[in-house]
Design a protein around this motif. Structure first.
Motif, PDB file in Angstrom:
ATOM      1  N   ALA A 291       6.477  -8.579   5.161  1.00 29.64           N
ATOM      2  CA  ALA A 291       7.768  -8.013   4.176  1.00 29.64           C
ATOM      3  C   ALA A 291       6.970  -8.910   3.100  1.00 29.64           C
ATOM      4  N   ALA A 292       6.262 -10.462   3.445  1.00 29.13           N
ATOM      5  CA  ALA A 292       6.258 -10.780   2.085  1.00 29.13           C
ATOM      6  C   ALA A 292       4.793 -10.789   1.729  1.00 29.13           C
ATOM      7  N   ALA A 293       4.008 -10.693   3.166  1.00 30.77           N
ATOM      8  CA  ALA A 293       2.215  -9.945   2.810  1.00 30.77           C
ATOM      9  C   ALA A 293       2.758  -9.037   2.551  1.00 30.77           C
ATOM     10  N   SER A 294       3.433  -7.859   2.336  1.00 27.98           N
ATOM     11  CA  SER A 294       3.481  -6.112   2.272  1.00 27.98           C
ATOM     12  C   SER A 294       3.738  -6.082   0.383  1.00 27.98           C
ATOM     13  N   MET A 295       4.373  -7.783  -0.151  1.00 30.10           N
ATOM     14  CA  MET A 295       4.776  -7.295  -0.907  1.00 30.10           C
ATOM     15  C   MET A 295       3.527  -8.123  -2.120  1.00 30.10           C
ATOM     16  N   ILE A 296       2.839  -8.603  -1.240  1.00 33.32           N
ATOM     17  CA  ILE A 296       1.849  -9.839  -2.045  1.00 33.32           C
ATOM     18  C   ILE A 296       0.466  -8.020  -2.370  1.00 33.32           C
ATOM     19  N   ALA A 297       0.118  -7.863  -1.130  1.00 32.27           N
ATOM     20  CA  ALA A 297      -0.585  -6.850  -1.233  1.00 32.27           C
ATOM     21  C   ALA A 297      -0.112  -5.657  -1.408  1.00 32.27           C
ATOM     22  N   ARG A 298       1.103  -5.380  -2.103  1.00 25.90           N
ATOM     23  CA  ARG A 298       1.675  -3.944  -2.724  1.00 25.90           C
ATOM     24  C   ARG A 298       0.828  -4.685  -4.379  1.00 25.90           C
ATOM     25  N   CYS A 299       1.383  -5.826  -4.999  1.00 25.03           N
ATOM     26  CA  CYS A 299       1.401  -6.017  -6.435  1.00 25.03           C
ATOM     27  C   CYS A 299      -0.467  -6.421  -6.162  1.00 25.03           C
ATOM     28  N   ALA A 300      -0.807  -6.704  -5.666  1.00 25.17           N
ATOM     29  CA  ALA A 300      -2.255  -7.071  -5.577  1.00 25.17           C
ATOM     30  C   ALA A 300      -2.847  -5.510  -5.815  1.00 25.17           C
ATOM     31  N   PHE A 301      -2.551  -4.525  -4.929  1.00 26.10           N
ATOM     32  CA  PHE A 301      -3.511  -3.138  -5.239  1.00 26.10           C
ATOM     33  C   PHE A 301      -2.438  -2.666  -6.219  1.00 26.10           C
ATOM     34  N   LEU A 302      -1.585  -2.295  -7.485  1.00 22.78           N
ATOM     35  CA  LEU A 302      -1.018  -1.930  -8.434  1.00 22.78           C
ATOM     36  C   LEU A 302      -1.654  -2.564  -9.327  1.00 22.78           C
ATOM     37  N   ASP A 303      -2.168  -4.580  -9.523  1.00 25.39           N
ATOM     38  CA  ASP A 303      -2.587  -4.741 -10.498  1.00 25.39           C
ATOM     39  C   ASP A 303      -4.463  -4.191 -10.370  1.00 25.39           C
ATOM     40  N   GLY A 304      -4.788  -4.093  -9.138  1.00 28.21           N
ATOM     41  CA  GLY A 304      -6.271  -3.490  -9.159  1.00 28.21           C
ATOM     42  C   GLY A 304      -6.388  -1.725  -9.787  1.00 28.21           C
ATOM     43  N   LEU A 305      -5.144  -1.048  -9.426  1.00 28.22           N
ATOM     44  CA  LEU A 305      -5.018   0.412 -10.187  1.00 28.22           C
ATOM     45  C   LEU A 305      -5.318  -0.411 -11.331  1.00 28.22           C
ATOM     46  N   ASP A 306      -5.467  -1.094 -12.113  1.00 30.09           N
ATOM     47  CA  ASP A 306      -3.957  -1.226 -13.800  1.00 30.09           C
ATOM     48  C   ASP A 306      -5.595  -1.409 -14.228  1.00 30.09           C
ATOM     49  N   SER A 307      -6.076  -2.686 -12.883  1.00 28.56           N
ATOM     50  CA  SER A 307      -7.593  -3.159 -14.126  1.00 28.56           C
ATOM     51  C   SER A 307      -8.788  -2.162 -14.216  1.00 28.56           C
ATOM     52  N   LEU A 308      -8.486  -0.990 -13.087  1.00 28.35           N
ATOM     53  CA  LEU A 308      -9.738   0.348 -12.951  1.00 28.35           C
ATOM     54  C   LEU A 308      -9.757   1.036 -13.743  1.00 28.35           C
ATOM     55  N   SER A 309      -8.479   0.987 -14.227  1.00 30.14           N
ATOM     56  CA  SER A 309      -7.491   2.162 -15.863  1.00 30.14           C
ATOM     57  C   SER A 309      -7.862   1.911 -16.546  1.00 30.14           C
ATOM     58  N   ALA A 310      -8.048   0.110 -16.873  1.00 30.12           N
ATOM     59  CA  ALA A 310      -8.486  -0.351 -18.742  1.00 30.12           C
ATOM     60  C   ALA A 310      -9.395  -0.334 -18.825  1.00 30.12           C
ATOM     61  N   GLU A 311     -10.426  -1.040 -17.362  1.00 30.99           N
ATOM     62  CA  GLU A 311     -12.042  -1.110 -17.625  1.00 30.99           C
ATOM     63  C   GLU A 311     -12.549   0.718 -17.293  1.00 30.99           C
ATOM     64  N   TYR A 312     -12.184   2.000 -17.250  1.00 26.42           N
ATOM     65  CA  TYR A 312     -12.984   2.621 -17.048  1.00 26.42           C
ATOM     66  C   TYR A 312     -12.460   4.058 -17.384  1.00 26.42           C
ATOM     67  N   GLY A 313     -11.420   3.496 -18.568  1.00 29.04           N
ATOM     68  CA  GLY A 313     -10.825   4.253 -19.271  1.00 29.04           C
ATOM     69  C   GLY A 313     -10.202   5.649 -18.883  1.00 29.04           C
ATOM     70  N   TYR A 314     -10.076   5.929 -17.478  1.00 26.46           N
ATOM     71  CA  TYR A 314      -8.969   6.589 -17.440  1.00 26.46           C
ATOM     72  C   TYR A 314      -7.867   6.538 -16.579  1.00 26.46           C
ATOM     73  N   GLU A 315      -6.291   6.868 -16.797  1.00 20.06           N
ATOM     74  CA  GLU A 315      -5.017   6.874 -16.300  1.00 20.06           C
ATOM     75  C   GLU A 315      -5.320   6.863 -14.331  1.00 20.06           C
ATOM     76  N   LEU A 316      -5.267   5.899 -13.682  1.00 20.03           N
ATOM     77  CA  LEU A 316      -5.525   6.574 -12.258  1.00 20.03           C
ATOM     78  C   LEU A 316      -4.112   6.931 -11.793  1.00 20.03           C
ATOM     79  N   PRO A 317      -3.415   7.920 -11.171  1.00 22.66           N
ATOM     80  CA  PRO A 317      -2.550   7.536 -10.142  1.00 22.66           C
ATOM     81  C   PRO A 317      -2.837   7.438  -9.172  1.00 22.66           C
TER      82      PRO A 317
END
Length: 304
Positions: free
Chosen positions: A237-263
């Motif tokens: 459960a702890a690993a899953s939450m860490i991985a989920r947070c990293a995925f969400l942060d990665g999605l936000d990071s790519l959205s900001a870098e390339y200027g598109y909202e990535l759902p």
């Protein structure tokens, strides 16, 4: 798993035919559809039976959201792992991945070590199945988890993901990442050692080890596989939450870098976003933010 037969609805078969129109071949007698996709042969019959033969069956089924069509016998083959009595109270390294079903964003794999002394602490913090939590709740809790327990996080960004995907299927990629995360965390813990390893099961153990042939492994005798691992030990459960947070942060990071909202996910809104990116930046730009082997890529091309 080299062959599998599913019962699909006419709509599901039609969707496969439309999604993989460029992969069609002449169907044999009594069949309505024949596809050849990256070494995987798919034959749909008039009865509704669909025969999958070759490499990457589990990968294909997952990518096209056909898991609900797997019968009880096949599901049992994937869920036949059992854990020793009292396992939930052991000191365990658990691992899980996030992002394998999302078109945009990275694939993240995390391993977390929860000693028996720390189990109560994590439960009091509210650590549980990340699927039962909102993204905001996960983001708020993960920094506390990282302070409380040792962990290892690996992130495979889309551009590298697409490169590796040319030679490895999704489950092979996940196996390599899980194994690497488990090994690195074990090294980090030394000389302390976990009583066991628990991997949130995504393929049968024999297939997992086949993917890892030639790789250094953690102790196989202490390694367990089970679906819904987060409900069997809080380390997963702890690993899953860490991985989920990293995925969400990665999605936000790519959205900001390339200027598109990535759902997140792989639905119709994802197809539209992909079509917009294709229109302005072509496949080169799309490959920096998306997993190109998903069916969404062909759907986005059609939207254009």
């Amino acid at each position: 798993m080299n062959s599998l037969t599913l019962i699909l609805s006419p709509e599901q078969i039609a969707t496969l035919g439309a999604t993989y129109a460029s992969y069609t071949q002449s169907p044999p007698p009594h069949a309505t559809l024949r596809l050849k996709v990256d070494g995987l042969s798919i034959t749909a019959y008039k009865s509704g039976k669909v025969l999958f033969q070759g490499k990457g069956i589990e990968d294909f089924i997952q990518k096209n959201h056909l898991e609900q069509s797997i019968d009880a016998t096949s599901k049992k083959a994937l869920e036949d792992s059992t854990l020793p009595e009292g396992f939930a109270t052991w000191s365990v390294i658990g691992s899980d991945e996030v992002g394998n079903g999302a078109y945009f964003g990275p694939l993240t794999v995390a391993a977390a070590y929860v000693s028996k002394e720390n189990i109560a602490t994590l439960k009091a913090m509210g650590v549980r199945d990340s699927k039962d939590m909102t993204d905001d709740q996960i983001k708020a809790l993960v920094p506390k988890i990282k302070e409380a327990v040792p962990y290892k996080l690996l992130t495979l960004w889309p551009e590298k993901y697409n490169e590796v995907r040319q030679v490895k299927n999704l489950n092979e990629m996940k196996a390599l990442l899980h194994n690497q995360a488990l090994r690195l965390l074990t090294e980090k813990l030394a000389p302390e050692t976990p009583e066991a390893y628990l991997i949130d099961q995504f393929c049968k153990p024999d297939l997992y080890y086949r993917y890892l042939k030639g790789q250094d492994l953690v102790d196989k005798k202490k390694t367990y596989f089970i679906t819904k691992g987060e409900s069997h030990h809080i380390a997963v459960a702890a690993a899953s939450m860490i991985a989920r947070c990293a995925f969400l942060d990665g999605l936000d990071s790519l959205s900001a870098e390339y200027g598109y909202e990535l759902p997140s996910g792989a639905g119709a809104n994802v197809d539209k976003a992909a079509a917009t990116i294709l229109k302005h930046g072509g496949m080169e730009l799309l490959g920096k933010v998306a997993k190109l082997h998903f069916a969404n890529t062909e759907k986005a091309k059609k939207l254009l």
